[in-house]
Motif scaffolding. Sequence first.
Motif, short mmCIF file in Angstrom:
data_model
loop_
_atom_site.label_atom_id
_atom_site.label_comp_id
_atom_site.label_asym_id
_atom_site.label_seq_id
_atom_site.Cartn_x
_atom_site.Cartn_y
_atom_site.Cartn_z
N PHE A 29 26.42 -10.82 19.63
CA PHE A 29 26.54 -9.96 18.45
C PHE A 29 25.74 -10.51 17.29
N ARG A 30 25.25 -9.62 16.45
CA ARG A 30 24.65 -9.99 15.17
C ARG A 30 25.79 -10.01 14.17
N VAL A 31 25.89 -11.07 13.37
CA VAL A 31 27.00 -11.21 12.43
C VAL A 31 26.46 -11.27 11.00
N ILE A 32 27.08 -10.50 10.13
CA ILE A 32 26.81 -10.59 8.70
C ILE A 32 28.14 -10.89 8.03
N VAL A 33 28.08 -11.57 6.89
CA VAL A 33 29.29 -12.09 6.26
C VAL A 33 29.37 -11.71 4.79
N ALA A 34 30.58 -11.34 4.38
CA ALA A 34 30.88 -11.12 2.96
C ALA A 34 32.09 -11.96 2.62
N ARG A 35 32.12 -12.54 1.44
CA ARG A 35 33.20 -13.44 1.03
C ARG A 35 34.33 -12.74 0.27
N ASP A 36 34.16 -11.47 -0.04
CA ASP A 36 35.23 -10.72 -0.71
C ASP A 36 35.04 -9.24 -0.43
N GLY A 37 36.02 -8.44 -0.86
CA GLY A 37 36.00 -7.02 -0.57
C GLY A 37 34.84 -6.28 -1.21
N GLU A 38 34.52 -6.62 -2.44
CA GLU A 38 33.42 -5.95 -3.13
C GLU A 38 32.09 -6.17 -2.41
N GLU A 39 31.83 -7.42 -2.05
CA GLU A 39 30.61 -7.75 -1.31
C GLU A 39 30.66 -7.09 0.08
N GLY A 40 31.84 -7.06 0.69
CA GLY A 40 31.98 -6.44 2.01
C GLY A 40 31.65 -4.96 1.98
N LEU A 41 32.14 -4.26 0.98
CA LEU A 41 31.85 -2.84 0.86
C LEU A 41 30.36 -2.60 0.62
N LYS A 42 29.77 -3.42 -0.23
CA LYS A 42 28.33 -3.30 -0.51
C LYS A 42 27.51 -3.55 0.75
N LEU A 43 27.83 -4.63 1.49
CA LEU A 43 27.09 -4.93 2.72
C LEU A 43 27.31 -3.86 3.79
N ALA A 44 28.52 -3.35 3.89
CA ALA A 44 28.80 -2.29 4.87
C ALA A 44 27.93 -1.07 4.60
N ARG A 45 27.79 -0.72 3.34
CA ARG A 45 26.97 0.45 2.98
C ARG A 45 25.48 0.19 3.21
N MET A 46 25.04 -1.05 3.03
CA MET A 46 23.63 -1.39 3.22
C MET A 46 23.27 -1.61 4.69
N GLU A 47 24.15 -2.27 5.43
CA GLU A 47 23.83 -2.73 6.79
C GLU A 47 24.30 -1.81 7.90
N ASP A 48 25.22 -0.90 7.62
CA ASP A 48 25.74 0.03 8.62
C ASP A 48 26.24 -0.72 9.88
N PRO A 49 27.26 -1.58 9.72
CA PRO A 49 27.74 -2.37 10.86
C PRO A 49 28.40 -1.50 11.93
N ASP A 50 28.45 -2.02 13.14
CA ASP A 50 29.12 -1.32 14.23
C ASP A 50 30.62 -1.57 14.23
N LEU A 51 31.05 -2.67 13.59
CA LEU A 51 32.46 -3.03 13.54
C LEU A 51 32.66 -3.97 12.35
N VAL A 52 33.85 -3.89 11.74
CA VAL A 52 34.20 -4.76 10.61
C VAL A 52 35.43 -5.57 10.97
N ILE A 53 35.38 -6.86 10.67
CA ILE A 53 36.55 -7.73 10.78
C ILE A 53 36.95 -8.08 9.35
N MET A 54 38.17 -7.69 8.97
CA MET A 54 38.61 -7.78 7.58
C MET A 54 39.83 -8.68 7.41
N ASP A 55 39.75 -9.57 6.43
CA ASP A 55 40.92 -10.33 6.00
C ASP A 55 41.64 -9.47 4.96
N ILE A 56 42.89 -9.76 4.70
CA ILE A 56 43.64 -9.02 3.68
C ILE A 56 43.67 -9.80 2.37
N VAL A 57 44.14 -11.04 2.41
CA VAL A 57 44.28 -11.83 1.19
C VAL A 57 42.98 -12.60 0.94
N MET A 58 42.29 -12.19 -0.12
CA MET A 58 41.07 -12.91 -0.52
C MET A 58 41.25 -13.29 -1.98
#
Length: 134
Positions: A29-58
């Motif tokens: 798999f190709r992996v991209i990483v975000a350290r918080d929800g805001e960055e995660g949402l931004k990267l998801a919109r830019m990178e169009d991932p096939d799947l997201v693994i999400m933590d709850i407490v950040m």
Amino acid sequence: MNKTKTILIVDDDGDFVESLSVYLESHGFRVIVARDGEEGLKLARMEDPDLVIMDIVMNERTEGFFTIREMRRDSRLQDVPIFVLSSLYSDGGSFRIQPEAGWLAHDEFMPKPPDVAELIRKIDEHLGTREASK
């Protein structure tokens, strides 16, 4: 040949992210990483991932919940599988989550740390990679 599937990990635990990234990359798999929800949402919109693994407490106690909600509101992301990996399910103290109740818009909920073989099996199942139907 199929394109390499991209997994976005949204988690602020650097050691966990590093070890999970290496494991997922070793499974192709190709992996991209975000350290918080805001960055995660931004990267998801830019990178169009096939799947997201999400933590709850950040940065905030419920940050992952709100990030998932925003992803589900985005027409480009609403069908992307979201796996919640959180220690809240296994050790939440007074703040216990019951993922089986179905109120969170996720596809899988696994305790952290996950059983990595089970995680790969579930990823394969959701993405149709390898021989997941076995």
